[in-house]
Structures are given as structure tokens and as C-alpha cells.
Design an enzyme around this catalytic site. Structure first.
Site: not given
Length: 270
Positions: A2-3, A91, A110
Site C-alpha cells: 500500500p501507498e 497470514h 511478509r
DNA sequence: CTAAGGACCTGTCGGC
DNA sequence: TGCCGACAGGTCCTTA
């Protein structure tokens, strides 16, 4: 992942669902994010109401009335709101369980994201040194031009530096420079004021348009409702190596700068 | 002070 | 089918 547009899309998605909700419990299945999720997180948050959810750069801040939760989605994080119980997947590291039965679920394969509790987010070291919001009036040509003075760093790396301006990641840095006609590897200190002004405008417009489209989904970004963002089709440089430039038809090039993929038109961008 | 590189971690994809 | 390297939306930290 995400930006700023993706974080803002996430914020807008969860805001109406979680503001006003009381946290029954925060379940941390895997505390090993970028920094270990503090053991006392649940004790600090349980029983409290979420008063607001705001965004600062790419951070989300949940105000609990007494104290704040600071959340970052890292490269692969996402939040989903689930009205009913559902089994967590591999996750899904953190759940906010609300008194009304809803769940806010953080997934982050991640684990570059983080989740912290602090008394006052604005005074926290992670947020305190951040530059201005790109969509605010504080981010203008005077500011960017002043920060560029004497800098030999590539202009692309400069605008991706959160101390200079927050929220501009690899996708939108590439796109804004393409719109502004500035070569991404040009030294920051060697971009004239008029072009700096154009770059400021390009950063604002590309971010605003991306927010309107619900962000950019390249691989796996989804908003809190599970829907992808639709700005991808509007990308003119990012991940378009070898394709013709929308402005002049030249082939878009890909190079690596600052260990990040960098895309530009060798004709339009100088 | 600035600048550059490594580190963190998992998943996916292309090539052999 | 399997293995291996390259690569992916971030950013802090160390080193020069």
C-alpha cells in the site's frame, strides 16, 4: 503493497464500521511483525471505544480516547472487516473483536507491517519526523524546492523520502515524474523551480485520482470490503517497460535506482 | 550532515 | 515436476 491511496482507501473503508465500536479483545495470533506486537496491547485496548481512524502518511492511527494504536501495512498488509465469525487463514495475524460481533482482521504475508500502542501517536518517533502530507497546502513548490537545494540524490528517491513528503511510494513516484516530464535519476538539486512546481502538482493529482479509483491493485491489494483498486489501468509508466509512452510513443524503459524498479520515458522525461 | 546498502519475510513467476 | 534466482506496493538501521 500500500501507498497513500491504498492506505486511504482502507481507512475510508473501515472508518464507518469501526468508529464508535467498542473493542472486546485484540487477538494476536502472530506477534512477529516488523517489531514484535507488544504483549500489553490487548490490555491497553480492551474495553475501549475507537474514537477515530486517521491516516498520517502510510500509517493508520486509531484513537482510543486514552492512547492510540499505530498501524502500518508494510508491503503486503491489508485490513478486512468481517461482520460475522470466520476462520483465520495463514497470514491473518491480528483480529480486533468488537462488542457488536464484528471483526477487523489484519493480514500481512511478509510481516513488514507493525502494530503499536502509544500515548500520543503524533509524538511517537515513527510519526514525529515525518514530512508534510502531499495533499495538504504545506506541500507546495516552495517546500519541495527548498528541500532539493544542494541534493545530489535522484529526484525519485527524494520524493520517496518520508522526511521530505509522506505517502509517495514506488508506483506514484514513477507516475508523478512521468506526468511532470522529469527524469527520475536527475539530481534533486538540479530540477528548476517551475519543474518542481509541476512535480508537486503531478504528485497531488496522481494521488487524488488513485484515491478516487480505490487505489492500485497490482497483485493482491484489496480494500476493506475485499474489492481491488482500479487505478492500475491509469498507470502510464509503472510496470510498462517496453510499452509505448502515452505521450510520445517511445518505449518505456526500466532501470533500477535505489534498489527500486524505475520506469520512465527517455524522450518525455529529462 | 548526506548517501548508499543491508536487513526484515513470504509468495510468485520464469527459466532450466 | 522440482529447484533456483529474481522480484514485489516499505522503511528503519548501519556504515562510509
Amino acid at each position: 503493497m500500500p501507498e497513500l491511496p491504498e492506505v486511504e482507501t482502507t481507512r475510508r473503508g473501515i472508518e464507518p464500521l469501526v468508529v464508535g465500536a467498542t473493542i472486546s479483545e485484540i487477538v494476536v495470533r502472530n506477534p512477529h511483525l516488523r517489531w514484535r506486537v507488544p504483549r500489553e496491547l490487548n490490555r491497553r485496548a480492551a474495553g475501549r471505544r475507537i474514537e477515530s481512524v486517521r491516516r498520517r502518511g502510510k500509517y493508520l492511527v486509531m484513537h482510543l480516547g486514552d492512547g492510540d494504536l499505530i498501524l502500518h501495512l508494510g508491503m503486503s498488509g491489508s485490513l478486512r472487516y468481517l461482520p460475522e465469525q470466520s476462520a483465520p487463514r495463514k497470514h491473518d495475524h491480528v483480529d480486533w473483536i468488537f462488542a457488536d460481533g464484528g471483526t477487523l482482521r489484519l493480514s500481512d504475508p511478509r510481516r513488514f507491517g507493525c502494530l503499536l500502542h502509544t500515548a500520543d501517536a503524533d509524538r511517537h518517533p515513527l510519526l514525529r519526523a515525518l514530512g508534510p502530507e502531499p495533499l495538504s497546502d504545506a506541500f507546495d513548490a516552495d517546500h519541495l524546492h527548498a528541500t532539493c537545494h544542494g541534493r545530489r540524490t535522484a529526484i525519485k528517491q527524494h520524493i520517496m523520502n518520508a522526511r521530505i513528503v509522506v505517502g509517495v511510494g514506488n508506483i506514484y513516484a514513477n507516475e508523478a515524474l512521468h506526468r511532470a516530464g522529469i527524469h527520475p535519476l536527475r539530481a534533486a538539486g538540479r530540477v528548476g523551480k517551475p519543474r518542481i512546481a509541476a512535480l508537486v502538482g503531478a504528485i497531488k493529482s496522481v494521488l487524488l485520482e488513485a484515491i478516487e479509483q480505490g487505489g492500485t491493485t497490482l497483485r493482491d491489494f484489496v480494500g476493506s470490503d475485499g474489492q481491488p483498486g482500479y487505478f492500475r489501468t491509469s498507470l502510464h509508466a509503472y510496470e510498462r517497460a517496453g510499452e509505448p509512452c502515452a505521450g510520445c510513443g517511445s518505449s518505456i524503459r526500466r532501470v533500477v535506482s535505489g534498489q527500486r524498479a524505475t520506469y520512465y520515458c527517455p524522450t518525455c522525461q529529462r
